[in-house]
Motif scaffolding. Structure first.
Motif, PDB file in Angstrom:
ATOM      1  N   THR A 293     -34.047  43.712 -16.771  1.00 51.38           N
ATOM      2  CA  THR A 293     -33.994  45.283 -16.409  1.00 51.38           C
ATOM      3  C   THR A 293     -32.968  45.746 -17.413  1.00 51.38           C
ATOM      4  OG1 THR A 293     -31.947  44.836 -14.967  1.00 51.38           O
ATOM      5  CG2 THR A 293     -34.010  44.658 -13.966  1.00 51.38           C
ATOM      6  N   VAL A 294     -32.437  45.192 -18.263  1.00 53.69           N
ATOM      7  CA  VAL A 294     -31.455  45.699 -19.353  1.00 53.69           C
ATOM      8  C   VAL A 294     -32.213  46.082 -20.461  1.00 53.69           C
ATOM      9  CG1 VAL A 294     -29.467  45.273 -20.809  1.00 53.69           C
ATOM     10  CG2 VAL A 294     -29.372  44.561 -18.355  1.00 53.69           C
ATOM     11  N   ARG A 295     -32.312  47.106 -21.018  1.00 54.55           N
ATOM     12  CA  ARG A 295     -33.006  47.493 -22.403  1.00 54.55           C
ATOM     13  C   ARG A 295     -32.244  47.308 -23.623  1.00 54.55           C
ATOM     14  NH1 ARG A 295     -34.981  53.298 -21.636  1.00 54.55           N
ATOM     15  NH2 ARG A 295     -32.536  53.462 -21.206  1.00 54.55           N
ATOM     16  N   PRO A 296     -32.416  46.442 -24.179  1.00 64.21           N
ATOM     17  CA  PRO A 296     -31.513  46.146 -25.300  1.00 64.21           C
ATOM     18  C   PRO A 296     -31.519  47.263 -26.484  1.00 64.21           C
ATOM     19  CG  PRO A 296     -32.855  44.351 -25.072  1.00 64.21           C
ATOM     20  CD  PRO A 296     -33.539  45.212 -24.302  1.00 64.21           C
ATOM     21  N   GLY A 297     -32.611  48.248 -26.499  1.00 64.24           N
ATOM     22  CA  GLY A 297     -32.646  49.173 -27.464  1.00 64.24           C
ATOM     23  C   GLY A 297     -31.822  50.412 -27.087  1.00 64.24           C
ATOM     24  N   ASP A 298     -31.452  50.707 -25.689  1.00 61.98           N
ATOM     25  CA  ASP A 298     -30.582  51.546 -25.338  1.00 61.98           C
ATOM     26  C   ASP A 298     -29.860  51.071 -23.673  1.00 61.98           C
ATOM     27  OD1 ASP A 298     -29.288  53.758 -24.499  1.00 61.98           O
ATOM     28  OD2 ASP A 298     -30.986  55.220 -24.525  1.00 61.98           O
ATOM     29  N   PRO A 299     -28.887  50.143 -23.870  1.00 59.21           N
ATOM     30  CA  PRO A 299     -28.696  49.363 -22.706  1.00 59.21           C
ATOM     31  C   PRO A 299     -27.790  50.106 -21.806  1.00 59.21           C
ATOM     32  CG  PRO A 299     -27.450  48.270 -24.584  1.00 59.21           C
ATOM     33  CD  PRO A 299     -28.394  49.643 -24.996  1.00 59.21           C
ATOM     34  N   GLY A 300     -27.203  51.062 -22.061  1.00 60.85           N
ATOM     35  CA  GLY A 300     -26.078  51.951 -21.353  1.00 60.85           C
ATOM     36  C   GLY A 300     -24.793  51.313 -21.668  1.00 60.85           C
ATOM     37  N   PRO A 301     -23.506  52.058 -21.534  1.00 64.79           N
ATOM     38  CA  PRO A 301     -22.390  51.550 -21.753  1.00 64.79           C
ATOM     39  C   PRO A 301     -21.749  50.356 -20.858  1.00 64.79           C
ATOM     40  CG  PRO A 301     -22.230  53.855 -20.537  1.00 64.79           C
ATOM     41  CD  PRO A 301     -23.491  53.663 -20.969  1.00 64.79           C
ATOM     42  N   ASP A 302     -22.182  50.321 -19.549  1.00 67.50           N
ATOM     43  CA  ASP A 302     -21.950  49.213 -18.767  1.00 67.50           C
ATOM     44  C   ASP A 302     -22.625  47.801 -19.193  1.00 67.50           C
ATOM     45  OD1 ASP A 302     -20.361  50.995 -17.289  1.00 67.50           O
ATOM     46  OD2 ASP A 302     -22.062  51.390 -15.674  1.00 67.50           O
ATOM     47  N   ASN A 303     -23.718  48.006 -19.945  1.00 70.93           N
ATOM     48  CA  ASN A 303     -24.530  46.774 -20.384  1.00 70.93           C
ATOM     49  C   ASN A 303     -24.483  46.780 -21.811  1.00 70.93           C
ATOM     50  OD1 ASN A 303     -25.251  45.791 -17.569  1.00 70.93           O
ATOM     51  ND2 ASN A 303     -26.918  47.433 -17.566  1.00 70.93           N
ATOM     52  N   GLN A 304     -23.572  47.052 -22.402  1.00 72.58           N
ATOM     53  CA  GLN A 304     -23.576  47.099 -23.942  1.00 72.58           C
ATOM     54  C   GLN A 304     -23.444  45.663 -24.405  1.00 72.58           C
ATOM     55  OE1 GLN A 304     -20.656  49.630 -25.814  1.00 72.58           O
ATOM     56  NE2 GLN A 304     -21.078  49.330 -27.762  1.00 72.58           N
ATOM     57  N   PHE A 305     -22.457  44.945 -23.687  1.00 70.86           N
ATOM     58  CA  PHE A 305     -22.557  43.623 -24.216  1.00 70.86           C
ATOM     59  C   PHE A 305     -23.213  42.504 -23.018  1.00 70.86           C
ATOM     60  CE2 PHE A 305     -19.123  45.732 -25.939  1.00 70.86           C
ATOM     61  CZ  PHE A 305     -19.258  45.897 -27.435  1.00 70.86           C
ATOM     62  N   HIS A 306     -24.135  43.074 -22.542  1.00 70.07           N
ATOM     63  CA  HIS A 306     -25.018  42.118 -21.494  1.00 70.07           C
ATOM     64  C   HIS A 306     -25.697  40.991 -22.416  1.00 70.07           C
ATOM     65  CE1 HIS A 306     -27.722  40.950 -18.486  1.00 70.07           C
ATOM     66  NE2 HIS A 306     -26.993  41.525 -17.685  1.00 70.07           N
ATOM     67  N   ILE A 307     -25.894  39.977 -21.736  1.00 72.55           N
ATOM     68  CA  ILE A 307     -26.409  38.800 -22.504  1.00 72.55           C
ATOM     69  C   ILE A 307     -28.003  39.153 -22.819  1.00 72.55           C
ATOM     70  CG2 ILE A 307     -27.160  37.804 -20.229  1.00 72.55           C
ATOM     71  CD1 ILE A 307     -26.099  36.112 -23.631  1.00 72.55           C
ATOM     72  N   ALA A 308     -28.346  40.126 -22.108  1.00 71.54           N
ATOM     73  CA  ALA A 308     -29.745  40.541 -22.525  1.00 71.54           C
ATOM     74  C   ALA A 308     -30.037  41.329 -23.915  1.00 71.54           C
ATOM     75  CB  ALA A 308     -30.542  41.403 -21.464  1.00 71.54           C
ATOM     76  N   VAL A 309     -28.870  41.981 -24.272  1.00 70.95           N
ATOM     77  CA  VAL A 309     -28.796  42.522 -25.243  1.00 70.95           C
ATOM     78  C   VAL A 309     -28.900  41.445 -26.644  1.00 70.95           C
ATOM     79  CG1 VAL A 309     -27.386  43.997 -27.168  1.00 70.95           C
ATOM     80  CG2 VAL A 309     -27.502  44.685 -24.526  1.00 70.95           C
ATOM     81  N   TYR A 310     -28.370  40.485 -26.401  1.00 73.54           N
ATOM     82  CA  TYR A 310     -28.338  39.372 -27.372  1.00 73.54           C
ATOM     83  C   TYR A 310     -29.626  38.646 -27.227  1.00 73.54           C
ATOM     84  CZ  TYR A 310     -23.114  40.062 -27.429  1.00 73.54           C
ATOM     85  OH  TYR A 310     -21.978  40.596 -27.448  1.00 73.54           O
TER      86      TYR A 310
END
Length: 499
Positions: free
Chosen positions: A379-396
């Protein structure tokens, strides 16, 4: 700004107004934020800093920091007032040699009103004298200053500067740095770039560091403590300075076994990303209780906990990859964090290939297969994850998946040409996810909108048919865990800052 039209009967009075310079009449306060929707109060509007000169004195026993910061800037609009981001106590401010009034507001705003309004395009010299105890300051409920038994460390993302120097704190405003730090004899001061000189007098030693390439404010670092320092050169000739706290205990050997390979790893990364972009290399490990690492420019910060389970070259690969993806080319806005983290993670997958511990394709297949469709990961969108998910494992991991899908779509020749060409096209500047897509389309000659949307922006797991078309998880059975996976997963909290 309201404009009034004068009747002929008041022209005499109006003639007095004509004597006021147009810039003064139209000047207004600069914005208290640079305009980033993730962090509206970070950075400031109305000017651009080209150089920071920081002359500091730090007492480890009391955590007291005294400083004089000289900022060289240029106005981008007519300014009656402007802001800096800062937390410590300010004693005096001068703008172009004249004392300026100042006040604080919000969580971290220093509002400066010069005696004379500043016209657009003016070169401005700002001098701020300040002091304080960084560990005693918090903003938004947290601190980015890490107190240690023998000193203190400034290292955090997306903010660290407020605790030790006044700044325009956003990656859009990069600058060069001179950092001069006076500490008691027997204590060292570590910062970015090259050590220009050291001098000792009356029980104090001054360390003079210089970063001669544009550097984002969050990438500036300061570490004061008792370090064992090693020096050398990479095979490509870049000087390497590493620093290890003298009280790392059982983590000392593993830290050294990892970080002493910095030159080797940087030279290896240069094969993929282009020549190393700075004139200094290294890393430092203070004895902090944090768990993360950070790509502070030329000299990454590593937590001792990164080496608690043994040597960890994967974290060194990650932070050194950021010297290109994050430092050389920085985000336009914090929503573009994939430009940093997806690429640094993919560098780890390439290192796995290099070490013979699993190919990038095998790792991509494993990530896709082991994350169920209902896993919040998707559900986390790496291209624009939102500030709460900025360093979520999905971004990686999702971010790296997107790169493997791109590699499979356009082929190795174009893919690796893009990795190397991108860093040259935007060298020492800023770029967005949209910029990367446009560049990838330019090099490959293909329309890639659907691919980028699927892997970076859709809040769901790409269906099996889509994954297979991208040559992801082509097998009907779950792939085996790559040998490198545990080492890669050990770096999952590499940027877990706890706030």
């Amino acid at each position: 700004m309201h404009r009034r039209f004068f009747a002929p009967g008041v022209l005499a009075a109006a003639s007095v107004l004509l004597a006021i310079p147009a810039s003064a009449a139209s000047s207004a306060p600069g914005a208290s934020g640079i305009g980033d929707p993730y962090y509206p109060a970070y950075g400031n509007g109305g000017y651009d800093v080209s150089h920071y000169d920081l002359r500091l004195k730090y007492q480890p026993a009391t955590d007291r920091l005294e400083g004089t910061a000289t900022l060289l800037a240029r106005t981008t609009e007519d300014l009656s007032r402007f802001n800096l981001d800062f937390l410590l106590d300010v004693g005096e401010v001068q703008v172009n040699g004249a004392k300026a009034s100042f006040a604080t507001s919000g969580e971290h705003e220093l509002e400066i009103t010069p005696k004379k309004a500043l016209a657009k395009g003016s070169h401005v010299t700002i001098v701020i004298r300040y002091s304080g105890v960084p560990s005693g300051e918090k903003a938004y409920g947290f601190t980015s200053w890490h107190r240690t038994a023998d000193g203190g460390v400034a290292a955090n993302e997306p903010e660290a500067a407020w605790w030790w120097f006044p700044s325009n704190d956003h990656p859009l405003d990069k600058a060069t740095y001179d950092v001069s730090v006076q500490v008691p004899d027997g204590t060292q001061a570590i910062s970015n770039g090259t050590l220009q000189s050291t001098t000792s007098r009356l029980g104090w030693t001054r360390y003079n560091w210089r970063s001669n390439k544009p550097q984002a404010t969050y990438l500036a670092t300061l570490a004061v403590g008792k370090f064992d320092i090693t020096t050398g050169r990479s095979e490509s000739g870049i000087p390497v300075v590493n620093a290890y706290s003298k009280d790392l205990g059982d983590n000392d050997g593993a830290a050294r076994a990892s970080i002493e390979r910095t030159g080797e790893i940087a030279d290896w990364l240069a094969e993929y990303f282009g020549p190393y972009p700075f004139n200094a290399l290294g890393g430092y490990v203070p004895n902090t209780n944090t768990g993360y690492a950070l790509e502070t420019q030329t000299r990454p910060f590593y937590s001792p906990r990164q080496f608690a389970a043994g040597s960890n070259t994967q974290v060194v690969v990650h932070e050194l990859a950021h010297q290109w993806y994050g430092d050389l080319v920085s985000v336009s806005g914090w929503k573009d964090i994939w430009i940093n983290e997806g690429f640094a993670r993919y560098a780890q997958w390439l290192w796995s290939e290099h070490e013979g511990e699993g190919t990038a394709q095998e790792i991509a297949d494993y990530v896709y297969a082991t994350r169920a469709a209902d896993d919040p990961f998707w559900t986390v969108r790496p291209g624009d994850p939102g500030p709460d998910n900025q360093f979520h494992i999905a971004v990686y991991d999702r971010g790296a998946l997107a790169l493997q899908a791109l590699r499979n779509e356009i082929g190795d020749e174009d893919f690796f040409a893009i990795l190397k060409g991108w860093t040259q096209k935007y060298a020492y500047g800023n770029a967005s996810v949209g910029d990367f897509r446009a560049y990838a389309e330019q090099v490959s000659g293909q329309s890639l909108g659907s691919l980028f949307d699927t892997w970076l922006f859709e809040p769901s797991k790409p269906v099996a048919a889509t994954a297979r078309s991208a040559s992801i998880s082509r097998e009907s059975v779950a792939p085996a865990q790559p040998k490198s996976w545990r080492k890669i997963a050990a770096t999952n909290d590499v940027h877990d800052h706890g706030h």
